[in-house]
Design a protein around this motif. Structure first.
Motif, mmCIF file in Angstrom:
data_model
loop_
_atom_site.group_PDB
_atom_site.id
_atom_site.type_symbol
_atom_site.label_atom_id
_atom_site.label_comp_id
_atom_site.label_asym_id
_atom_site.label_seq_id
_atom_site.Cartn_x
_atom_site.Cartn_y
_atom_site.Cartn_z
ATOM 1 N N PHE A 172 107.026 26.586 75.037
ATOM 2 C CA PHE A 172 106.968 26.389 73.686
ATOM 3 C C PHE A 172 105.936 27.302 73.219
ATOM 4 O O PHE A 172 104.897 27.074 73.671
ATOM 5 C CB PHE A 172 107.054 24.986 73.127
ATOM 6 N N ASP A 173 106.341 28.302 72.318
ATOM 7 C CA ASP A 173 105.109 28.922 71.881
ATOM 8 C C ASP A 173 104.648 28.323 70.500
ATOM 9 O O ASP A 173 104.989 28.648 69.122
ATOM 10 C CB ASP A 173 105.461 30.458 71.236
ATOM 11 N N ALA A 174 103.813 27.272 70.763
ATOM 12 C CA ALA A 174 103.557 26.255 69.725
ATOM 13 C C ALA A 174 102.589 26.566 68.575
ATOM 14 O O ALA A 174 102.768 26.691 67.449
ATOM 15 C CB ALA A 174 103.236 25.105 70.207
ATOM 16 N N TYR A 176 115.709 20.357 71.334
ATOM 17 C CA TYR A 176 116.172 21.345 70.285
ATOM 18 C C TYR A 176 116.515 23.037 70.799
ATOM 19 O O TYR A 176 115.569 23.369 71.374
ATOM 20 C CB TYR A 176 115.127 21.184 68.931
ATOM 21 N N PRO A 177 117.523 23.611 70.795
ATOM 22 C CA PRO A 177 117.722 24.640 71.696
ATOM 23 C C PRO A 177 116.795 25.858 71.069
ATOM 24 O O PRO A 177 116.566 27.070 71.646
ATOM 25 C CB PRO A 177 119.195 25.209 71.379
ATOM 26 N N LYS A 178 116.810 25.860 69.684
ATOM 27 C CA LYS A 178 115.951 26.769 69.192
ATOM 28 C C LYS A 178 114.262 26.912 69.564
ATOM 29 O O LYS A 178 113.475 27.949 69.075
ATOM 30 C CB LYS A 178 115.948 26.880 67.678
ATOM 31 N N LYS A 179 113.724 25.944 70.184
ATOM 32 C CA LYS A 179 112.638 25.746 70.330
ATOM 33 C C LYS A 179 111.345 25.891 69.467
ATOM 34 O O LYS A 179 110.621 26.839 69.456
ATOM 35 C CB LYS A 179 111.931 26.563 71.617
ATOM 36 N N GLU A 180 111.740 25.403 68.116
ATOM 37 C CA GLU A 180 111.048 25.357 66.851
ATOM 38 C C GLU A 180 110.781 23.998 66.415
ATOM 39 O O GLU A 180 111.275 23.082 66.874
ATOM 40 C CB GLU A 180 111.823 26.071 65.574
ATOM 41 N N PRO A 181 109.520 24.144 65.881
ATOM 42 C CA PRO A 181 109.002 22.646 65.479
ATOM 43 C C PRO A 181 109.888 22.029 64.262
ATOM 44 O O PRO A 181 110.562 22.893 63.379
ATOM 45 C CB PRO A 181 107.817 22.849 64.646
ATOM 46 N N MET A 182 110.049 20.636 64.482
ATOM 47 C CA MET A 182 110.879 20.043 63.264
ATOM 48 C C MET A 182 110.024 20.035 62.048
ATOM 49 O O MET A 182 110.746 20.167 60.735
ATOM 50 C CB MET A 182 111.021 18.593 63.734
ATOM 51 N N PHE A 183 108.801 19.482 62.255
ATOM 52 C CA PHE A 183 107.952 19.575 61.011
ATOM 53 C C PHE A 183 106.621 20.287 61.377
ATOM 54 O O PHE A 183 106.255 20.195 62.293
ATOM 55 C CB PHE A 183 107.549 17.856 60.696
ATOM 56 N N PRO A 216 121.681 21.814 58.740
ATOM 57 C CA PRO A 216 122.432 23.199 58.338
ATOM 58 C C PRO A 216 122.822 23.880 59.794
ATOM 59 O O PRO A 216 123.613 24.778 59.713
ATOM 60 C CB PRO A 216 121.309 23.717 57.815
ATOM 61 N N ILE A 217 121.833 23.695 60.594
ATOM 62 C CA ILE A 217 122.142 24.558 62.080
ATOM 63 C C ILE A 217 123.328 24.007 62.866
ATOM 64 O O ILE A 217 124.328 24.567 63.128
ATOM 65 C CB ILE A 217 120.999 24.168 62.911
ATOM 66 N N ASP A 218 123.570 22.734 62.593
ATOM 67 C CA ASP A 218 124.798 22.125 63.165
ATOM 68 C C ASP A 218 126.044 22.492 62.427
ATOM 69 O O ASP A 218 126.987 22.948 63.194
ATOM 70 C CB ASP A 218 124.685 20.734 63.260
ATOM 71 N N ASN A 219 126.168 22.634 60.970
ATOM 72 C CA ASN A 219 127.296 23.307 60.509
ATOM 73 C C ASN A 219 127.375 24.601 60.618
ATOM 74 O O ASN A 219 128.767 25.023 60.684
ATOM 75 C CB ASN A 219 126.977 22.906 58.836
ATOM 76 N N ASN A 220 126.611 25.443 60.824
ATOM 77 C CA ASN A 220 126.684 26.757 61.166
ATOM 78 C C ASN A 220 127.288 27.016 62.585
ATOM 79 O O ASN A 220 128.095 27.629 62.972
ATOM 80 C CB ASN A 220 125.276 27.670 61.285
ATOM 81 N N LYS A 221 126.882 26.008 63.515
ATOM 82 C CA LYS A 221 127.433 26.254 64.949
ATOM 83 C C LYS A 221 129.008 25.801 64.669
ATOM 84 O O LYS A 221 129.906 26.434 65.581
ATOM 85 C CB LYS A 221 126.701 25.264 65.766
#
Length: 715
Positions: free
Chosen positions: A552-554, A588-595, A709-714
């Motif tokens: 992760f690029d944290a 999480y597949p996007k490897k982005e922070p939740m908060f 919102p990510i799940d709906n787009n998928k």
């Protein structure tokens, strides 16, 4: 013929006299009727006084107008000047780096030699072998050289006669003297240049133009030196050995041994008396120490009772006080300061680690070291209890600064410690020894950089205790306690993703990233997270030592802490020097922070609350404690409170008590502050415990808000 007056003037001219003085000593011929005086007037006639006055007037001294008028004392005064051989162009401010003192120091010795001209010649000595060899090759014989010298002499004589004839025609007044003078000149002038002519012919040059001087020097002759010493004295002795002589020799030896034994008995009796006195003193001290040890436990209890009476208000607040004002504040809480722990000899050392004892809930360990890497010193391992805040229960001095520690969850008397010099050690709190039970060395594979975190793990298949450590040298190492040894195994090397650098002879050198923190999964033992100084977080496994499971690029700066959630298996939190705290879901597949939370200053440490899956606390370098509860407020902390009194004091670590509603906060001045959480910061009904499923559902509810919102787009 010229008149006589002309010849007189020629004799009287100063230029002519000077020319004669320079060449050779002049001959003076006196004519009848004339008196010549050889004086300072350069052979002027005594009668011609007028001409002498004319050229003497040219030697009058003229005093300049700007000349100083000095007295005789000033003229006689001597001024001393000291001439030194120092080069004026030599620099005087040359500095060299001193590796011993680690600084630049000015060199006192400067080379003052100045070479103005240097030329390597090709001449050889005339008496050397090379010169003789060249003479033999040239074939210059003595007869030829003598003939050349004689011919040169005859030519000089002929030239001398011609010059003599010219001079005799010009000089009428002195025919006899000039003839003699002309006759002697060929002898002198003819003989003097002859050696020069011969020398020009016999000039020896080195035809090969050698430039090596080593081949043209003499070898020093060997010298022998010897000394004569006096021979050692000798004496001839002869005797016959009879039976009675042998018997007498044995009897003398027995008597001598008996005398030595008697002397030894006297000395032993004296030493015994001294030993008895020393034993009496030692026994007296032992009895005193035994008396103290007998009442040590009672004295400890009394000391704790005295402290409880001294800090009775704080003890009552810790046990019973609840902040009533929380009922009037919506989603906000406060921190009540309780005891402040400090040790006089550790006030200049920063608090580098905090850890509660898993069995004794009032006991905790504190590691003291220094984060200022230019001012490293010895460290300390202290153990405090809430029952005695005035003085630590156990004190262990270490040679290097303590950077991290961890207490074994099943054996609470074992403390693993990591040091600044890269070594790790295990202390046993039950023994009276202040030295560690196990310690790594350079031979046993210690780290080459400071150890930033250490963590106990479950026993291996052979039921051996083991723990893990991470360091800036890019290694995660497993340490196993086998009998009396501490063995190591490299679990993984934190290789950077960049292309490897080329080393000598075309070898590929992989660069390692600096590990700063790690944490093992609460349920999956083989899975762990690693934070690096480059700001990345790697998900690793004990089974794979060559690659990461995920990365992760944290953060943009060093990661100071990474920790799994106590309840949710997929969630972890991280903090960094880039002022941010981030909550992640490793699935999480996007490897982005939740908060992501920006706290406005460097975040030194972050910790999940053991009673809630959505509550965590963090400390910053500006001396503030931030407490978040995501179920109440997802954007701002529900408590932001300054803990330290001085503005420059930085908070370094924070830890929650597993049972009591208190937290510990350490700073860089060696103080540990305990604080009680208000009801709004913790679960309101401590008797009713929420299950793990409820805590997981609470966290999933927050994660679904972010993922929706990510799940709906998928779809």
């Amino acid at each position: 013929m010229p008149p006589k007056g002309a010849t007189k003037k020629q004799v009287g001219q100063p230029g002519a006299s000077k020319a004669k003085q320079v060449g050779r000593p002049q001959r003076v011929s006196i004519a009848p009727g004339k008196i010549l005086m050889k004086d300072d007037d350069d052979m002027t006639e005594a009668g011609d006084q007028g001409h002498g006055e004319e050229w003497m007037q040219g030697k009058t001294l003229i005093k300049p107008d700007d000349q100083l008028e000095l007295t005789e004392t000033e003229l006689k005064e001597e001024f001393t000047r000291i001439l030194t051989a120092n080069n004026p162009h030599a620099p005087k401010n040359i500095v060299r780096y001193s590796f011993k003192e680690k600084c630049f120091k000015q060199t006192s010795h400067v080379d003052q030699l100045a070479i103005h001209f240097s030329l390597d010649g090709n001449m050889i000595h005339k008496d050397s072998d090379e010169a003789r060899r060249q003479q033999s090759k040239q074939g210059a014989s003595e007869a030829i050289s003598e003939q050349a010298i004689s011919e040169a002499g005859e030519e000089k004589k002929e030239e001398g006669e011609e010059t003599e004839g010219e001079k005799t025609e010009g000089e009428t007044e002195q025919p006899v003297e000039k003839a003699e003078e002309g006759g002697e000149k060929p002898e002198e002038d003819g003989t003097t240049p002859a050696p020069a002519a011969a020398g020009e012919q016999s000039k020896l040059t080195n035809q090969f133009n050698f430039s090596e001087r080593a081949s043209q020097t003499y070898n020093n002759p060997y010298r022998e030196r010897g000394t004569a010493t006096e021979p050692p004295p000798r004496a001839n002795f002869s005797a016959t050995a009879n039976q009675w002589e042998i018997y007498d020799a044995y009897m003398e030896d027995l008597e001598r041994q008996a005398e030595e034994k008697a002397k030894e008995k006297k000395q032993s009796s004296l030493t015994k008396k001294d030993d008895d006195k020393n034993k009496k003193k030692v026994t007296a001290l032992e009895t005193q120490s035994d008396d103290i040890s007998r009442i040590a436990k009672a004295a400890q209890i009394v000391e704790r009772m005295v402290n409880q009476n001294t800090y009775d208000d704080i003890a009552q607040d810790f046990k019973y006080w609840e902040d009533v004002s929380d009922e009037y504040r919506d989603q906000e809480g406060t921190l009540l300061p309780l005891w402040k722990f400090s040790y006089d000899k550790a006030k200049r050392l920063a608090v580098t680690s905090l850890c509660w004892n898993p069995r004794y809930k009032d006991l905790f360990a504190v590691g003291h070291g220094s984060y200022d890497f230019m001012k490293q010193s010895a460290g300390k391992l202290l153990l405090y209890t809430l029952k005695n805040p005035s003085y630590p229960d156990c004190i262990y001095d270490t040679e290097s600064g303590v950077m991290c520690l961890d207490i074994h969850p099943e054996h609470p008397y074992l403390v693993a410690v990591g040091f600044y010099d890269g070594s790790v050690a295990v202390f046993n709190l039950t023994t009276t020894s202040s030295k560690p039970m196990f310690q790594s060395t350079a031979k046993s594979g210690k780290h080459t950089d400071p150890v930033w975190q250490i963590c106990w793990q479950k026993d291996d298949l052979d039921n051996n205790l083991n723990f893990f450590s991470i360091s800036s040298d890019g290694r995660v190492v497993q340490w196993t306690l086998v009998k009396n040894e501490l063995t190591f195994t490299d679990v993984i090397e934190l290789k950077m993703e960049d292309a490897p650098q080329e080393g000598p002879e075309g070898t590929q050198i992989a660069t390692l990233s600096c590990g700063t923190c790690f944490d093992f999964h609460k349920k999956t033992d083989y899975q762990f997270l690693v934070g690096t100084e480059e700001g990345k977080i790697h998900k690793c496994s004990k089974a794979y030592s060559s690659q990461f499971l995920d990365s992760f690029d944290a953060h943009h700066m060093a990661v100071y802490r990474v920790q799994w959630n106590y309840f949710h298996p997929n969630v972890f939190i991280s903090c960094s020097a880039d002022w941010s705290v981030k909550i992640w879901d490793h699935t999480y597949p996007k490897k982005e922070p939740m908060f992501t939370f920006d706290l406005g200053n460097s975040v030194g440490d972050v910790a999940w609350a053991p009673y809630s899956s959505t509550t965590f606390a963090a400390v910053t370098a500006d001396g503030k404690v931030h407490v978040f509860d995501l179920s109440l407020n997802k954007y701002e902390p529900i408590c932001e409170q300054a803990v330290v009194q001085k503005k420059k004091t930085k908070l370094t670590h924070i830890v929650f008590n597993p049972d009591h509603p208190i937290i510990l906060v350490g700073d860089d001045r060696g103080y540990v502050t305990s604080m009680k959480l208000s009801p709004n910061l913790r679960k309101k009904n401590p008797k009713k415990k929420e299950g793990i499923e409820e805590q997981i559902a609470k966290m999933n509810k927050l994660l679904d808000l972010v993922r929706e919102p990510i799940d709906n787009n998928k779809k």
